[in-house]
Design a protein around this motif. Structure first.
Motif, PDB file in Angstrom:
ATOM      1  N   TYR A 158     -66.560  98.757   6.252  1.00 62.74           N
ATOM      2  CA  TYR A 158     -66.062  98.298   5.036  1.00 62.74           C
ATOM      3  C   TYR A 158     -67.487  98.519   4.194  1.00 62.74           C
ATOM      4  CZ  TYR A 158     -63.076  97.159   1.401  1.00 62.74           C
ATOM      5  OH  TYR A 158     -62.221  96.994  -0.017  1.00 62.74           O
ATOM      6  N   LEU A 159     -67.631  99.631   3.385  1.00 62.53           N
ATOM      7  CA  LEU A 159     -68.768  99.701   2.961  1.00 62.53           C
ATOM      8  C   LEU A 159     -68.742  99.896   1.359  1.00 62.53           C
ATOM      9  CD1 LEU A 159     -70.005 102.944   5.250  1.00 62.53           C
ATOM     10  CD2 LEU A 159     -70.150 100.617   5.765  1.00 62.53           C
TER      11      LEU A 159
ATOM     12  N   ASP B  57     -65.934  88.797   2.864  1.00 61.17           N
ATOM     13  CA  ASP B  57     -65.439  89.441   1.889  1.00 61.17           C
ATOM     14  C   ASP B  57     -64.583  90.761   2.340  1.00 61.17           C
ATOM     15  OD1 ASP B  57     -64.591  90.200  -0.703  1.00 61.17           O
ATOM     16  OD2 ASP B  57     -66.932  91.240  -0.928  1.00 61.17           O
ATOM     17  N   LEU B  58     -65.517  91.371   3.372  1.00 59.01           N
ATOM     18  CA  LEU B  58     -65.236  92.712   3.585  1.00 59.01           C
ATOM     19  C   LEU B  58     -64.871  92.867   5.074  1.00 59.01           C
ATOM     20  CD1 LEU B  58     -68.101  94.731   1.945  1.00 59.01           C
ATOM     21  CD2 LEU B  58     -65.802  94.177   1.066  1.00 59.01           C
ATOM     22  N   ASN B  59     -65.606  92.220   6.065  1.00 56.55           N
ATOM     23  CA  ASN B  59     -65.214  92.388   7.575  1.00 56.55           C
ATOM     24  C   ASN B  59     -63.732  91.657   7.412  1.00 56.55           C
ATOM     25  OD1 ASN B  59     -67.065  93.588   8.927  1.00 56.55           O
ATOM     26  ND2 ASN B  59     -68.292  92.064   9.316  1.00 56.55           N
TER      27      ASN B  59
ATOM     28  N   VAL C  81     -76.025  84.133   1.425  1.00 53.74           N
ATOM     29  CA  VAL C  81     -75.123  84.779   2.407  1.00 53.74           C
ATOM     30  C   VAL C  81     -75.756  86.220   2.768  1.00 53.74           C
ATOM     31  CG1 VAL C  81     -73.184  83.719   0.924  1.00 53.74           C
ATOM     32  CG2 VAL C  81     -74.082  86.286   0.352  1.00 53.74           C
ATOM     33  N   ASP C  82     -74.821  86.631   3.722  1.00 51.76           N
ATOM     34  CA  ASP C  82     -75.184  87.846   4.365  1.00 51.76           C
ATOM     35  C   ASP C  82     -75.062  89.190   3.548  1.00 51.76           C
ATOM     36  OD1 ASP C  82     -72.309  89.329   5.672  1.00 51.76           O
ATOM     37  OD2 ASP C  82     -72.460  87.078   5.172  1.00 51.76           O
ATOM     38  N   ASP C  83     -75.859  89.952   3.359  1.00 51.05           N
ATOM     39  CA  ASP C  83     -75.758  91.149   2.576  1.00 51.05           C
ATOM     40  C   ASP C  83     -75.154  92.166   3.467  1.00 51.05           C
ATOM     41  OD1 ASP C  83     -76.788  90.517   0.207  1.00 51.05           O
ATOM     42  OD2 ASP C  83     -79.150  91.040   1.330  1.00 51.05           O
ATOM     43  N   ALA C  84     -75.221  92.104   4.704  1.00 49.63           N
ATOM     44  CA  ALA C  84     -74.562  92.816   5.852  1.00 49.63           C
ATOM     45  C   ALA C  84     -74.265  92.320   7.359  1.00 49.63           C
ATOM     46  CB  ALA C  84     -75.428  94.330   6.170  1.00 49.63           C
ATOM     47  N   THR C  85     -73.066  92.512   7.858  1.00 54.12           N
ATOM     48  CA  THR C  85     -73.081  91.824   9.317  1.00 54.12           C
ATOM     49  C   THR C  85     -72.248  93.075   9.930  1.00 54.12           C
ATOM     50  OG1 THR C  85     -72.751  89.674   8.303  1.00 54.12           O
ATOM     51  CG2 THR C  85     -71.750  90.193  10.269  1.00 54.12           C
TER      52      THR C  85
ATOM     53  N   ALA D 119     -69.686  95.971   7.988  1.00 56.21           N
ATOM     54  CA  ALA D 119     -69.657  95.434   6.508  1.00 56.21           C
ATOM     55  C   ALA D 119     -70.918  95.347   5.798  1.00 56.21           C
ATOM     56  CB  ALA D 119     -68.882  94.263   6.376  1.00 56.21           C
ATOM     57  N   THR D 120     -71.165  95.896   4.571  1.00 57.78           N
ATOM     58  CA  THR D 120     -72.336  96.007   3.968  1.00 57.78           C
ATOM     59  C   THR D 120     -72.046  96.408   2.493  1.00 57.78           C
ATOM     60  OG1 THR D 120     -74.424  96.774   3.725  1.00 57.78           O
ATOM     61  CG2 THR D 120     -72.660  98.357   4.239  1.00 57.78           C
ATOM     62  N   ARG D 121     -72.914  95.605   1.676  1.00 62.18           N
ATOM     63  CA  ARG D 121     -72.869  95.964   0.267  1.00 62.18           C
ATOM     64  C   ARG D 121     -73.897  96.691   0.111  1.00 62.18           C
ATOM     65  NH1 ARG D 121     -71.766  89.310  -1.022  1.00 62.18           N
ATOM     66  NH2 ARG D 121     -69.381  89.564  -0.732  1.00 62.18           N
ATOM     67  N   TYR D 122     -74.783  97.470   0.829  1.00 62.38           N
ATOM     68  CA  TYR D 122     -75.939  98.248   0.581  1.00 62.38           C
ATOM     69  C   TYR D 122     -75.837  99.561   0.837  1.00 62.38           C
ATOM     70  CZ  TYR D 122     -78.713  94.252  -0.535  1.00 62.38           C
ATOM     71  OH  TYR D 122     -79.294  92.911  -1.245  1.00 62.38           O
ATOM     72  N   ALA D 123     -74.566 100.118   0.962  1.00 60.04           N
ATOM     73  CA  ALA D 123     -74.254 101.165   1.463  1.00 60.04           C
ATOM     74  C   ALA D 123     -74.372 102.308   0.627  1.00 60.04           C
ATOM     75  CB  ALA D 123     -73.102 101.588   2.363  1.00 60.04           C
ATOM     76  N   THR D 124     -75.594 102.887   0.062  1.00 58.58           N
ATOM     77  CA  THR D 124     -75.857 103.333  -1.318  1.00 58.58           C
ATOM     78  C   THR D 124     -74.789 104.781  -1.118  1.00 58.58           C
ATOM     79  OG1 THR D 124     -78.073 102.828  -1.249  1.00 58.58           O
ATOM     80  CG2 THR D 124     -77.586 104.713  -2.630  1.00 58.58           C
ATOM     81  N   GLY D 125     -74.050 104.818  -2.449  1.00 60.92           N
ATOM     82  CA  GLY D 125     -73.261 105.824  -2.424  1.00 60.92           C
ATOM     83  C   GLY D 125     -71.729 105.618  -1.985  1.00 60.92           C
TER      84      GLY D 125
END
Length: 399
Positions: free
Chosen positions: A169-170, A197-199, A249-253, A269-275
């Motif tokens: 989940y990107l 949030d995402l995982n 919190v984590d930015d990516a797990t 899961a990450t909130r840093y997958a540009t694009g």
């Protein structure tokens, strides 16, 4: 058929919604759409919406079409003209609101993740079970028609024995180092970052489609340790009038998993997958075939069958819009006319209405929320221990 509650037969399911922003808007539209498209035996009635900022929640009540508003969630629960409490607030409030609602005899729907931790999730499950009310967690992706088709394909044995699940989940809304601090970056409020949030979503989809989790091993990273406070932030977001806040919190797990059915899984899961804006992807490989789903193409499911003749084998793209064959689609449009993000919330609301009026079980419920929380927490424990961790399987009834 009407439902019976406290000796009175009701003609409406009367909702109190706690929270009025992103999820508040999505849930409001779902109740209205259910009444319009699914024709429930007991329609939803939008009785009260709640938020701490009176000016904003009053505006939301008027704009969204709620009959009234409150600034105290306890006042909503105390009202006799409300049957369902819908929780769309940050994670740190879920436990207290849900338990209070259950104690008041209200049905409860809560956003995910269900709680801050396993301990709180067990308390929430106990409260709704003891009260005998309906309870539901808003894992709406289960109600995307393409996911329902994937469930059917797997249940019919069309991909055989499952060997692999790979899911991610990107998103990229934090990839900019200048993006301001938000409540989702505070562990005390959100519980976790990309992980919860995402995982949480792809864990739930894996449990729904394939199997429970046996053991996990993970890693995480917080790439940017501080974020600036945006002008106009609330007092809750400020700390000692400083210009920035620590990201806790984590930015990516990422984690690996062994499932109870013997399959192997990989999750990111990450909130840093540009694009990548909302790229929720799950691929399931079996002995007889595979399926692939990507939410950014939510009306489609890819399916490969090894039982096809060799010269015809390959992934076929199924457009999941046929009312006669695809779940939920008979309420919407002719084949090929696509649905969107908001429709899964409507399907959720429709199923909730049916469960309440017909006194049927509803899924995913608070036990599903607890099971997801147990996986999330096992991954957290693994990150701390730097080794494999077993996923707890007990609930409050087994303690």
């Amino acid at each position: 058929m009407n439902s019976k509650k406290r000796g009175v037969f009701l003609s409406y399911l009367r909702v109190g919604l706690i929270g009025y922003k992103f999820m508040g808007k999505a849930h409001t539209q779902a109740y209205k759409n259910t009444n319009f498209y699914f024709n429930p035996k007991e329609p939803f009635q939008l009785r009260a919406i709640c938020g701490r900022n009176e000016e904003n929640v009053k505006f939301a009540a008027h704009t969204y079409g709620w009959e009234s508003y409150e600034t105290d969630w306890e006042a909503v629960i105390e009202r006799d003209d409300i049957d369902i409490i819908d929780i769309g607030t940050p994670s740190d409030t879920h436990k207290d609101i849900a338990i209070s609602a259950a104690n008041a005899g209200k049905h409860v729907l809560t956003e995910k993740p269900m709680a801050l931790n396993v301990r709180d999730a067990k308390k929430m499950l106990k409260s709704v079970t003891d009260a005998g009310v309906q309870h539901m967690v808003s894992f709406t992706y289960r109600r995307v028609p393409a996911i329902r088709l994937a469930k059917r394909i797997i249940a019919e044995g069309r991909i055989g024995k499952v060997y692999h699940v790979r899911a991610n989940y990107l998103q990229d809304w934090l990839a900019d180092p200048q993006a301001p601090f938000a409540w989702r970056l505070d562990k005390n409020v959100a519980g976790s970052g990309a992980h919860g949030d995402l995982n949480a979503h792809i864990i739930d989809l894996t449990r729904y489609l394939v199997s429970e989790f046996d053991e996990v091993v993970g890693m995480s990273e917080t790439f940017i340790k501080k974020r600036s406070i945006e002008a106009g932030s609330t007092n809750e977001e400020k700390t000692n009038d400083s210009a920035s806040r620590d990201v806790t919190v984590d930015d990516a797990t990422l984690f690996l998993a062994r499932l109870d059915n013997g399959a192997l899984g990989s999750f990111e899961a990450t909130r840093y997958a540009t694009g990548r804006k909302n790229n929720e992807y799950i691929e399931i490989n079996g002995s007889l075939g595979s399926i692939v789903f990507n939410f950014e193409r939510m009306n489609e499911l890819q399916f490969l069958s090894k039982e096809d003749e060799p010269h015809l084998q390959g992934y076929r793209n199924i457009l999941v819009t046929e009312p006669e064959y695809h779940e939920y689609m008979d309420a919407w449009w002719p084949p090929g006319h696509l649905i969107g993000y908001e429709h899964a919330f409507t399907h959720q609301a429709s199923d909730l209405a049916q469960a309440i009026t017909q006194q049927q079980p509803i899924y995913p419920n608070f036990e599903d929320g607890l099971r997801c929380q147990q996986v999330l927490e096992a991954v957290d424990n693994s990150i701390k221990s730097r080794t494999w961790e077993k996923v707890e399987k007990t609930n409050y009834l087994n303690l």
